[in-house]
Design a protein around this motif. Sequence first.
Motif, mmCIF file in Angstrom:
data_model
loop_
_atom_site.group_PDB
_atom_site.id
_atom_site.type_symbol
_atom_site.label_atom_id
_atom_site.label_comp_id
_atom_site.label_asym_id
_atom_site.label_seq_id
_atom_site.Cartn_x
_atom_site.Cartn_y
_atom_site.Cartn_z
ATOM 1 N N GLN A 246 0.544 -1.108 -0.201
ATOM 2 C CA GLN A 246 0.091 0.043 -0.062
ATOM 3 C C GLN A 246 0.591 1.190 0.201
ATOM 4 O O GLN A 246 0.525 1.971 -0.685
ATOM 5 N N ALA A 247 2.491 1.650 1.120
ATOM 6 C CA ALA A 247 2.759 2.500 0.369
ATOM 7 C C ALA A 247 3.803 2.298 -0.363
ATOM 8 O O ALA A 247 3.670 3.804 -0.953
ATOM 9 N N LYS B 291 0.911 3.654 -3.058
ATOM 10 C CA LYS B 291 0.557 5.378 -2.453
ATOM 11 C C LYS B 291 2.410 6.416 -2.762
ATOM 12 O O LYS B 291 1.614 7.868 -3.172
ATOM 13 N N SER B 292 3.231 5.588 -3.247
ATOM 14 C CA SER B 292 4.492 6.635 -3.546
ATOM 15 C C SER B 292 3.996 6.686 -4.765
ATOM 16 O O SER B 292 5.018 7.768 -4.874
ATOM 17 N N PHE B 293 3.179 5.974 -6.486
ATOM 18 C CA PHE B 293 3.098 6.614 -7.162
ATOM 19 C C PHE B 293 2.138 7.830 -7.145
ATOM 20 O O PHE B 293 2.806 9.012 -8.126
ATOM 21 N N GLY B 294 1.291 7.950 -6.384
ATOM 22 C CA GLY B 294 0.040 9.301 -5.934
ATOM 23 C C GLY B 294 -0.219 9.851 -7.395
ATOM 24 O O GLY B 294 -0.289 8.941 -8.213
ATOM 25 N N LYS B 295 0.120 10.799 -7.917
ATOM 26 C CA LYS B 295 -1.014 10.969 -8.714
ATOM 27 C C LYS B 295 -0.004 11.561 -9.686
ATOM 28 O O LYS B 295 1.097 12.204 -8.430
ATOM 29 N N SER B 296 0.637 11.208 -11.181
ATOM 30 C CA SER B 296 1.167 11.948 -11.502
ATOM 31 C C SER B 296 1.497 13.708 -11.605
ATOM 32 O O SER B 296 0.336 14.213 -11.823
ATOM 33 N N THR B 297 2.439 14.750 -11.695
ATOM 34 C CA THR B 297 2.842 15.771 -11.545
ATOM 35 C C THR B 297 2.925 16.441 -12.993
ATOM 36 O O THR B 297 3.313 17.652 -13.269
#
Length: 96
Positions: free
Chosen positions: A83-84, A87-93
């Motif tokens: 899960q961590a 989450k590290s990929f998150g939304k692309s900036t």
Amino acid sequence: MNFILDAQAKAEVRMAQHDEAAARIDKQLQATANLLRAVVRVGARELRRLKEQQRLADEQRRITDQKFAELAETQRITAETFQAFMKSFGKSTNGN
């Protein structure tokens, strides 16, 4: 007089028959006691064997339960780590 001697002879024969019957009964009782002792020994041996099998089964169950608990904990840690990681990929900036 013959009557008394005859009666005594018959009584002695009956006593001898009773003695023989008592001896047979004693012999049968001894054989039964020996058999009973042998059965008790076999029963005690079987009880010891069953107790040892139960002890081994209990120990194996304890080890299995411990391994399952370790596996569950490892699975929990893996899930948290995954899960961590996700989450590290998150939304692309970069605007996508």
